[in-house]
Write an enzyme that holds these catalytic residues in place. Structure first.
Site, mmCIF file in Angstrom:
data_model
loop_
_atom_site.group_PDB
_atom_site.id
_atom_site.type_symbol
_atom_site.label_atom_id
_atom_site.label_comp_id
_atom_site.label_asym_id
_atom_site.label_seq_id
_atom_site.Cartn_x
_atom_site.Cartn_y
_atom_site.Cartn_z
ATOM 1 N N HIS A 111 -5.683 -8.246 -4.796
ATOM 2 C CA HIS A 111 -4.382 -7.702 -4.392
ATOM 3 C C HIS A 111 -4.020 -8.357 -3.053
ATOM 4 O O HIS A 111 -4.910 -8.691 -2.273
ATOM 5 C CB HIS A 111 -4.571 -6.189 -4.221
ATOM 6 C CG HIS A 111 -3.332 -5.411 -3.974
ATOM 7 N ND1 HIS A 111 -2.721 -5.349 -2.747
ATOM 8 C CD2 HIS A 111 -2.586 -4.621 -4.791
ATOM 9 C CE1 HIS A 111 -1.664 -4.562 -2.818
ATOM 10 N NE2 HIS A 111 -1.553 -4.104 -4.041
ATOM 11 N N ASP A 187 -13.089 -3.792 -1.897
ATOM 12 C CA ASP A 187 -11.795 -3.127 -2.019
ATOM 13 C C ASP A 187 -11.919 -2.140 -3.181
ATOM 14 O O ASP A 187 -11.905 -2.531 -4.344
ATOM 15 C CB ASP A 187 -10.717 -4.194 -2.286
ATOM 16 C CG ASP A 187 -9.362 -3.575 -2.626
ATOM 17 O OD1 ASP A 187 -9.276 -2.333 -2.769
ATOM 18 O OD2 ASP A 187 -8.390 -4.345 -2.760
ATOM 19 N N GLN A 190 -8.973 0.597 -6.654
ATOM 20 C CA GLN A 190 -8.843 0.921 -8.082
ATOM 21 C C GLN A 190 -10.112 1.527 -8.679
ATOM 22 O O GLN A 190 -10.065 2.101 -9.759
ATOM 23 C CB GLN A 190 -8.452 -0.333 -8.881
ATOM 24 C CG GLN A 190 -7.057 -0.862 -8.565
ATOM 25 C CD GLN A 190 -5.935 0.112 -8.914
ATOM 26 O OE1 GLN A 190 -6.114 1.059 -9.671
ATOM 27 N NE2 GLN A 190 -4.770 -0.109 -8.336
ATOM 28 N N LYS A 213 -4.181 7.190 -4.736
ATOM 29 C CA LYS A 213 -4.467 6.723 -6.105
ATOM 30 C C LYS A 213 -5.497 7.618 -6.786
ATOM 31 O O LYS A 213 -5.857 7.403 -7.936
ATOM 32 C CB LYS A 213 -4.988 5.280 -6.069
ATOM 33 C CG LYS A 213 -3.949 4.261 -5.613
ATOM 34 C CD LYS A 213 -4.513 2.861 -5.698
ATOM 35 C CE LYS A 213 -3.701 1.830 -4.960
ATOM 36 N NZ LYS A 213 -2.410 1.508 -5.579
ATOM 37 N N CYS A 351 1.626 -7.137 -6.820
ATOM 38 C CA CYS A 351 1.079 -7.586 -5.517
ATOM 39 C C CYS A 351 -0.086 -8.551 -5.715
ATOM 40 O O CYS A 351 -1.073 -8.520 -4.954
ATOM 41 C CB CYS A 351 0.656 -6.410 -4.649
ATOM 42 S SG CYS A 351 1.981 -5.306 -4.221
#
Ligand SMILES: Cc1ncc(COP(=O)(O)O)c(C=O)c1O
Length: 394
Positions: A111, A187, A190, A213, A351
């Site tokens: 991303h 990261d 997600q 999220k 993104c």
């Protein structure tokens, strides 16, 4: 709590088919209630006053902080509450003591939030090595390993792709980084909402995630550090042990990273979201989404003129599926899905513009993403509507 019973906690699902949880999830009633309770019953600043409300608020805030840390298995490290993943990654980029000649390894799957901060470091003489996935989006770990050099200070990789849904073997990558003397940032934007996460077991140095999220409020996220070895982004109220007109001594603990009034209601809401997910169980969340994703991929892949992106990019995946309809722009498909069937999906680059270029998809894709409130019937409605759209397009 059974996953099937949670849907009534999400009023938006009564009227709409929300398949855009990878952008931001819906928020269940108990999370909203926890935040309202703070604002209406015990609102006060935290870590400052000694009056009764300040005591209650400080206790609840600290408990929430601990609960969020425990949700990602981070008890042994330091957690700072951030606005989102982007801010957490930015805090690492800004807080490490970079030297000219240092290198960062990242991938083309990232991303923008896990790519641009590293590209910006080029202004400070830091080189960036970007590992390219295969044409289907699969990443060879050997390629990543080969990109790490003696000068590599940091490897920064996504845990799960927000375009293809593929889950990366972060434990294996952490082992390689340890052997090669590089720090490792994951990261987790997600992964944290959708699969069990244990930062200690992964063995990373930094883990970044977004509260919004994972059923929590917008404006919340977290940066977990194995060791508090970053310079804080901000200094000021609440982050010091002592201050004089000559200087200051930063607080020894997590407070040093949380200058100023933190998002108290948001942190309490995020901890309630973590508790909600725990009540369901992250294994159950994962299994539910695996079932829906298999159905979604099978249904879409069987349609003429519809291509699912990254089908061979690995079997370990979260509930994120990207696809294109021949002859139609992804935005057009998304708009018809909304108008025809109240199905809400994301469309465009997500993104991830460099990844889209690499995959030969300059207009991007349509992306459907699931969560705990998604049902089989909703997936079937999406597939049936895409079938109609693809017939029209041919
Ligand atoms: C993989 C990944 N990383 C980072 C981000 C940025 O998250 P936020 O907008 O919450 O900072 C996202 C958001 O979609 C994402 O999917």
């Amino acid at each position: 709590m059974r996953i099937e019973d949670c849907r009534t906690d999400f009023p938006i699902t009564r009227d709409l088919i929300y398949l855009d949880s990878a952008a931001t999830s819906l928020t269940p009633k108990p999370v909203v209630q926890a935040m309202v309770e703070y604002d209406l019953r015990y609102r006060a600043n935290v870590g400052r006053g000694v009056h009764r409300l300040a005591n209650v608020a400080t206790h609840r805030y600290r408990d929430a902080h601990d609960a969020i840390k425990s949700f990602i298995g981070g008890e042994g490290g330091t957690l700072t509450i951030t606005r989102n993943t982007t801010e957490a990654i930015g805090a690492v980029a800004a807080g490490l003591d970079w030297k000219k000649g240092d290198r960062v390894v990242t991938t083309l799957l990232e991303h923008h939030s896990n790519l641009l901060p590293w590209l910006r470091l080029r202004e400070r003489g830091v080189a960036v090595d970007i590992v390219r996935p295969n044409s289907d989006g699969g990443l060879e770990i050997a390629d990543l390993e080969a990109a790490i050099r003696d000068e590599t200070r940091l490897v920064a990789v996504t845990h799960a792709s927000n375009v293809l849904g593929t889950v990366l073997p972060v434990r294996e990558i952490a082992g390689i980084c340890r052997d090669r003397g590089a720090k490792f940032l994951v990261d987790g934007a997600q992964s944290t909402p959708h699969i069990p996460v244990d930062v200690a077991a992964i063995g990373c140095d930094y883990f970044c995630f977004s509260g919004h999220k994972m059923l929590g409020p917008t404006g919340t996220g977290g940066l977990w550090m194995r060791r508090p070895d970053l310079e804080p982004l901000h200094v000021g109220g609440g982050s010091i042990e002592s201050a004089s007109s000559d200087g200051y001594t930063l607080a020894p603990g997590e407070e040093r990273y949380e200058a100023g009034t933190p998002p108290v209601a948001g942190t309490i809401g995020l901890a309630r979201a973590a508790a909600y997910l725990r009540e369901i169980g992250m294994d159950a969340v994962r299994r539910h989404e695996e079932r829906l994703t298999a159905r979604l991929i099978d249904g879409l892949a069987a349609l003429d003129g519809v291509t699912v992106a990254g089908l061979d990019a690995g079997t370990d995946r979260i509930g994120v599926v990207s696809f294109t309809v021949e002859g139609m722009h992804p935005h057009e498909v998304a708009q018809i899905l909304d108008e025809a069937s109240a199905v809400l999906v994301r469309s465009g680059h997500h993104c991830c513009q460099p990844l889209m270029e690499h995959l030969g998809l300059p207009d991007g894709t349509v992306r459907a993403s699931t969560y705990i409130y998604t049902t089989t019937e909703e997936i079937d409605t999406l597939i049936a509507t895409v079938e109609e759209i693809s017939r029209r397009a041919i």
